[in-house]
Design a protein around this motif. Structure first.
Motif, PDB file in Angstrom:
ATOM      1  N   SER A   7       0.856  -1.198   0.000  1.00 42.31           N
ATOM      2  CA  SER A   7       0.000   0.000   0.000  1.00 42.31           C
ATOM      3  C   SER A   7       0.884   1.237   0.000  1.00 42.31           C
ATOM      4  O   SER A   7       2.094   1.159   0.240  1.00 42.31           O
ATOM      5  CB  SER A   7      -0.943   0.029   1.211  1.00 42.31           C
ATOM      6  N   ASP A   8       0.277   2.365  -0.265  1.00 40.58           N
ATOM      7  CA  ASP A   8       0.933   3.668  -0.127  1.00 40.58           C
ATOM      8  C   ASP A   8       2.219   3.785  -0.946  1.00 40.58           C
ATOM      9  O   ASP A   8       3.233   4.294  -0.471  1.00 40.58           O
ATOM     10  CB  ASP A   8       1.217   3.970   1.347  1.00 40.58           C
ATOM     11  N   GLY A  40      -4.670   0.349  -1.292  1.00 39.55           N
ATOM     12  CA  GLY A  40      -4.899   1.772  -1.491  1.00 39.55           C
ATOM     13  C   GLY A  40      -3.664   2.629  -1.637  1.00 39.55           C
ATOM     14  O   GLY A  40      -2.546   2.249  -1.282  1.00 39.55           O
ATOM     15  N   ASP A  41      -3.888   3.829  -2.189  1.00 40.48           N
ATOM     16  CA  ASP A  41      -2.837   4.819  -2.449  1.00 40.48           C
ATOM     17  C   ASP A  41      -1.701   4.224  -3.285  1.00 40.48           C
ATOM     18  O   ASP A  41      -0.519   4.496  -3.036  1.00 40.48           O
ATOM     19  CB  ASP A  41      -2.305   5.416  -1.148  1.00 40.48           C
ATOM     20  N   GLY A  78      -7.795   3.795  -1.840  1.00 36.83           N
ATOM     21  CA  GLY A  78      -7.282   4.620  -0.760  1.00 36.83           C
ATOM     22  C   GLY A  78      -7.807   6.032  -0.871  1.00 36.83           C
ATOM     23  O   GLY A  78      -8.685   6.320  -1.690  1.00 36.83           O
ATOM     24  N   HIS A 114      -7.874   0.131   3.718  1.00 36.34           N
ATOM     25  CA  HIS A 114      -6.799   1.103   3.496  1.00 36.34           C
ATOM     26  C   HIS A 114      -6.305   1.645   4.819  1.00 36.34           C
ATOM     27  O   HIS A 114      -5.099   1.738   5.065  1.00 36.34           O
ATOM     28  CB  HIS A 114      -7.273   2.234   2.593  1.00 36.34           C
ATOM     29  N   HIS A 195      -2.035   3.442   5.001  1.00 36.33           N
ATOM     30  CA  HIS A 195      -2.480   4.825   5.161  1.00 36.33           C
ATOM     31  C   HIS A 195      -1.630   5.661   6.105  1.00 36.33           C
ATOM     32  O   HIS A 195      -1.255   6.787   5.769  1.00 36.33           O
ATOM     33  CB  HIS A 195      -3.937   4.903   5.596  1.00 36.33           C
TER      34      HIS A 195
END
Length: 245
Positions: A7-8, A40-41, A78, A114, A195
């Protein structure tokens, strides 16, 4: 058997080092996995599925190449890519999941998300999130020409950066009671999210039961990958600079 979580990444054309690390990960690690979950992201900001820039096409092609090999890829939106939708998934073979999703990992149930919905102390952000997730507003935004959407997004990003500078780190972190609520609601002992950009493995007890919350790291200075197999899980880093070339 291995399942991977990331993620991210905040992928952007201006950060080729992140992109190179991502491509290497996709072609050398993800291709060997049973499944990949992107929490997400993935992007610094996804303006919409109508983005046909070379950079967007490059990222789409990496996912399509991976899913074509038979690896299952799942995506949770995200706060930077909540506009990623059905068209992206159709073009890449990626499966879009709900904001909060319960899955089974080698005999253990887990809840994945997320992570922004856990930060309930950040009231202003939660109000912003509620607004931009309104279906009618997204429907309208998706019908605006792409170059206009990009200008709007640039202004929103600038406002968000200014707003974050005024907030304490604690406000932008998760609320423990909300974490416990989500775990209890889903009747699981394991939570995985991103996140907050605070990679760690948190162990705590609720009503006599051991609980674990795994926080994925961002990809600003190095890659962050959670590997899960029947033997357990391991939160790892991936140094930049190890490209395929």
């Amino acid at each position: 058997m291995t399942t991977l979580f990331i993620s991210d990444l905040h992928l952007t054309p201006t950060r080729s080092d992140i992109t190179e690390c991502f491509v290497t990960f996709m072609r050398t690690e993800a291709i060997k996995a049973e499944a990949l979950y992107v929490l997400g992201d993935l992007f610094e900001f996804w303006v919409g599925d109508d983005d046909k820039t070379p950079f967007a096409d490059q990222i789409r092609s990496e996912f399509k190449a991976l899913t074509d090999t038979g690896v299952s890829v799942f995506f949770i939106q995200g706060n930077r890519d909540f506009l990623l939708g059905k068209r992206f998934c159709k073009e890449t073979g990626v499966t879009l999941l709900d904001d909060v999703c319960k899955i089974e990992l080698y005999g253990q149930n887990a809840v994945i998300l997320h992570g922004d919905t856990l930060c309930i102390d950040d009231v202003k952000y939660q109000e912003f999130r509620k607004t931009v997730h309104k279906p009618w507003l997204q429907w309208l935004f998706n019908r605006i020409p792409w170059f206009i959407k990009k200008r709007i997004v640039s202004k929103v990003q600038s406002d968000i950066r200014d707003d974050k500078q005024m907030k304490s780190l604690d406000i932008m972190d998760v609320n423990q009671k909300e974490v416990e609520h989500v775990l209890s609601t889903n009747n699981v002992n394991l939570m995985i999210h991103g996140h907050t950009h605070r990679p760690d493995i948190h162990n705590f007890v609720i009503d006599g039961e051991q609980k674990t919350r795994i926080v994925l790291g961002d990809w600003y200075t190095q890659g962050s990958v959670l590997t899960v197999n029947p033997s357990g899980f391991d939160l790892q880093i991936r140094p930049f600079g190890k490209s395929l070339h």
